[in-house]
Write a protein that holds these residues in place. Structure first.
Motif, PDB file in Angstrom:
ATOM      1  N   MET A   1       0.834  -1.362   0.036  1.00 19.17           N
ATOM      2  CA  MET A   1       0.033  -0.081   0.060  1.00 19.17           C
ATOM      3  C   MET A   1       0.954   1.322  -0.012  1.00 19.17           C
ATOM      4  N   ALA A   2       0.522   2.253  -0.673  1.00 19.11           N
ATOM      5  CA  ALA A   2       1.414   3.309  -0.924  1.00 19.11           C
ATOM      6  C   ALA A   2       1.055   4.194   0.159  1.00 19.11           C
ATOM      7  N   ASP A   3       1.947   5.274   0.313  1.00 24.17           N
ATOM      8  CA  ASP A   3       1.683   6.251   1.264  1.00 24.17           C
ATOM      9  C   ASP A   3       0.489   7.237   1.080  1.00 24.17           C
ATOM     10  N   HIS A   4      -0.445   6.993  -0.047  1.00 26.19           N
ATOM     11  CA  HIS A   4      -1.430   7.931  -0.530  1.00 26.19           C
ATOM     12  C   HIS A   4      -2.423   7.947   0.749  1.00 26.19           C
ATOM     13  N   LEU A   5      -2.572   6.744   1.396  1.00 24.25           N
ATOM     14  CA  LEU A   5      -3.624   6.778   2.242  1.00 24.25           C
ATOM     15  C   LEU A   5      -3.534   7.652   3.231  1.00 24.25           C
ATOM     16  N   SER A   6      -2.424   7.610   3.874  1.00 25.05           N
ATOM     17  CA  SER A   6      -2.099   8.389   5.138  1.00 25.05           C
ATOM     18  C   SER A   6      -2.193   9.996   4.513  1.00 25.05           C
ATOM     19  N   SER A   7      -1.648  10.112   3.491  1.00 21.12           N
ATOM     20  CA  SER A   7      -1.772  11.662   3.167  1.00 21.12           C
ATOM     21  C   SER A   7      -3.146  12.221   2.958  1.00 21.12           C
ATOM     22  N   TRP A   8      -3.854  11.282   2.524  1.00 21.55           N
ATOM     23  CA  TRP A   8      -5.382  11.643   2.250  1.00 21.55           C
ATOM     24  C   TRP A   8      -6.021  11.778   3.760  1.00 21.55           C
ATOM     25  N   ALA A   9      -5.741  10.929   4.756  1.00 22.47           N
ATOM     26  CA  ALA A   9      -6.120  10.767   5.929  1.00 22.47           C
ATOM     27  C   ALA A   9      -5.799  11.980   6.809  1.00 22.47           C
ATOM     28  N   TRP A  10      -4.580  12.381   6.615  1.00 26.04           N
ATOM     29  CA  TRP A  10      -3.950  13.662   7.277  1.00 26.04           C
ATOM     30  C   TRP A  10      -4.698  14.844   6.749  1.00 26.04           C
ATOM     31  N   ARG A  11      -4.946  14.861   5.431  1.00 22.74           N
ATOM     32  CA  ARG A  11      -5.864  16.133   4.842  1.00 22.74           C
ATOM     33  C   ARG A  11      -7.155  16.109   5.613  1.00 22.74           C
ATOM     34  N   VAL A  12      -8.000  14.840   5.334  1.00 20.05           N
ATOM     35  CA  VAL A  12      -9.277  14.851   6.011  1.00 20.05           C
ATOM     36  C   VAL A  12      -9.336  15.088   7.603  1.00 20.05           C
ATOM     37  N   ASP A  45       1.294  -2.796   6.202  1.00 21.20           N
ATOM     38  CA  ASP A  45       0.177  -1.899   6.633  1.00 21.20           C
ATOM     39  C   ASP A  45       0.544  -0.780   7.538  1.00 21.20           C
ATOM     40  N   HIS A  46       1.884  -0.296   7.483  1.00 16.99           N
ATOM     41  CA  HIS A  46       2.221   0.876   7.937  1.00 16.99           C
ATOM     42  C   HIS A  46       1.696   2.081   7.675  1.00 16.99           C
ATOM     43  N   ASP A  47       1.014   2.130   6.394  1.00 14.76           N
ATOM     44  CA  ASP A  47       0.275   3.409   5.888  1.00 14.76           C
ATOM     45  C   ASP A  47      -1.284   3.294   6.335  1.00 14.76           C
ATOM     46  N   LEU A  48      -1.665   2.145   6.424  1.00 18.61           N
ATOM     47  CA  LEU A  48      -2.867   1.947   7.068  1.00 18.61           C
ATOM     48  C   LEU A  48      -3.147   2.482   8.620  1.00 18.61           C
ATOM     49  N   LEU A  49      -1.923   1.942   9.267  1.00  9.59           N
ATOM     50  CA  LEU A  49      -1.827   2.118  10.837  1.00  9.59           C
ATOM     51  C   LEU A  49      -1.691   3.890  10.896  1.00  9.59           C
ATOM     52  N   GLN A  83     -16.118   6.983   1.205  1.00  6.38           N
ATOM     53  CA  GLN A  83     -15.931   5.822   0.789  1.00  6.38           C
ATOM     54  C   GLN A  83     -14.512   4.871   1.217  1.00  6.38           C
ATOM     55  N   ALA A  84     -14.426   5.258   2.309  1.00  4.97           N
ATOM     56  CA  ALA A  84     -12.865   5.013   2.959  1.00  4.97           C
ATOM     57  C   ALA A  84     -12.713   3.475   2.743  1.00  4.97           C
ATOM     58  N   ASP A  85     -11.751   2.929   2.868  1.00  7.92           N
ATOM     59  CA  ASP A  85     -11.197   1.581   2.898  1.00  7.92           C
ATOM     60  C   ASP A  85     -11.846   0.978   4.066  1.00  7.92           C
ATOM     61  N   GLU A  86     -12.328  -0.412   3.847  1.00  7.65           N
ATOM     62  CA  GLU A  86     -12.987  -1.211   4.609  1.00  7.65           C
ATOM     63  C   GLU A  86     -11.939  -1.246   6.015  1.00  7.65           C
ATOM     64  N   ARG A  87     -10.985  -1.787   5.832  1.00 10.52           N
ATOM     65  CA  ARG A  87      -9.863  -2.172   7.073  1.00 10.52           C
ATOM     66  C   ARG A  87      -9.954  -0.727   7.775  1.00 10.52           C
ATOM     67  N   LEU A  88      -9.526   0.439   7.336  1.00  7.50           N
ATOM     68  CA  LEU A  88      -9.506   1.836   8.045  1.00  7.50           C
ATOM     69  C   LEU A  88     -10.895   1.913   8.663  1.00  7.50           C
ATOM     70  N   LEU A  89     -11.901   1.854   8.182  1.00  6.73           N
ATOM     71  CA  LEU A  89     -13.134   1.931   8.903  1.00  6.73           C
ATOM     72  C   LEU A  89     -13.446   1.254   9.965  1.00  6.73           C
ATOM     73  N   ARG A  90     -12.920  -0.112   9.752  1.00  8.23           N
ATOM     74  CA  ARG A  90     -13.089  -0.953  10.995  1.00  8.23           C
ATOM     75  C   ARG A  90     -12.024  -0.614  12.254  1.00  8.23           C
ATOM     76  N   LEU A  91     -10.998  -0.118  11.942  1.00  8.84           N
ATOM     77  CA  LEU A  91      -9.892   0.334  12.757  1.00  8.84           C
ATOM     78  C   LEU A  91     -10.340   1.476  13.667  1.00  8.84           C
ATOM     79  N   VAL A  92     -10.791   2.349  12.706  1.00 10.08           N
ATOM     80  CA  VAL A  92     -11.348   3.982  13.498  1.00 10.08           C
ATOM     81  C   VAL A  92     -12.598   3.383  14.387  1.00 10.08           C
TER      82      VAL A  92
END
Length: 187
Positions: A1-12, A45-49, A83-92
Motif C-alpha cells: 500500500m502506498a503512502d497515499h492513504l495516510s496523506s489523504w487521511a491527514w488532509r481529512v 500495513d504501516h500506511d493503514l496504521l 468511501q474509505a477503505d474497509e479496514r480503515l473504517l473497522r480500525l477507526v
C-alpha cells in the motif's frame, strides 16, 4: 500500500479537527507520530496504521456528531462521505476497545453490525498503543498515566470513566504486547 492513504487521511483529519478542535487535532497528530514509529512492526500495513491513527478521533468533529459516540460517528463519516477503505473504517470504529464503550452507550450491536472488529490483532493493538501512549496535547506518555488523565478529566462515575476503568486491563495488555514486540525488532 502506498503512502497515499495516510496523506489523504491527514488532509481529512486536519480539515475536520484543526480549527474546530485544536487540542484533539494535536492528540491525533501525536498518535500518528507514534504510529509512524511502529512502521517496522506492521510492515505492509504501516500506511493503514498511520491513516487510522490520524483519523481515529475524527468523529469528535462537531459537524460529524450523530450518535455522540465518536468511533461510530467517525467511521460512518469516512464510509458515507469518503468511501474509505474497509479496514480503515473497522480500525477507526473499534479503536481502543470501543466495543466496551459502545456497550455502555447501548450502541454495541450497531457498531458490531456496521463495523466488525478487524481480524488483525497486531494492527488493533498497535492503534491502541498509539492512542493510549499519547496525551491530549500530542506528547508521549504511559498507558497508566493516560488512563489516569482520562479518569480525572471525565470522572470515574461518568460513562467514559466507567468504560476506561473497565478497559484498563485490556489497554495495558495491548500496550504491553506492542512494547514486547518492539523489544525484539532489529533497530
Amino acid at each position: 500500500m502506498a503512502d497515499h492513504l495516510s496523506s489523504w487521511a491527514w488532509r481529512v483529519a486536519q480539515s475536520e479537527l484543526a480549527q474546530a478542535l485544536p487540542r484533539r487535532w494535536a492528540h491525533s497528530q501525536g498518535v500518528a507520530r507514534a504510529a509512524a514509529a511502529l512502521s517496522i512492526l506492521v510492515d505492509d500495513d504501516h500506511d493503514l496504521l498511520i491513516a487510522s491513527a490520524i483519523l481515529h478521533d475524527v468523529g469528535y468533529a462537531p459537524r460529524l456528531v450523530m450518535t455522540g459516540f465518536h468511533p461510530l460517528d467517525g467511521a460512518r463519516f469516512l464510509r458515507d462521505e469518503h468511501q474509505a477503505d474497509e479496514r480503515l473504517l473497522r480500525l477507526v470504529a473499534n479503536h481502543t476497545y470501543a466495543l466496551l464503550e459502545a456497550e455502555e452507550r447501548g450502541l454495541r450491536k450497531e457498531l458490531e453490525e456496521n463495523f466488525p472488529i478487524l481480524d488483525n490483532p497486531l494492527l488493533v493493538d498497535a492503534l491502541i498503543y498509539c492512542d493510549m501512549t499519547t496525551t491530549p496535547c500530542g506528547t508521549p506518555t504511559t498507558a497508566a498515566d493516560r488512563v489516569a488523565e482520562i479518569l480525572a478529566r471525565y470522572g470515574p462515575d461518568t460513562m467514559v470513566g466507567k468504560f476506561i476503568q473497565r478497559a484498563d486491563p485490556d489497554i495495558r495488555a495491548a500496550v504491553g504486547r506492542i512494547e514486547r514486540a518492539q523489544e525484539v525488532q532489529p533497530r
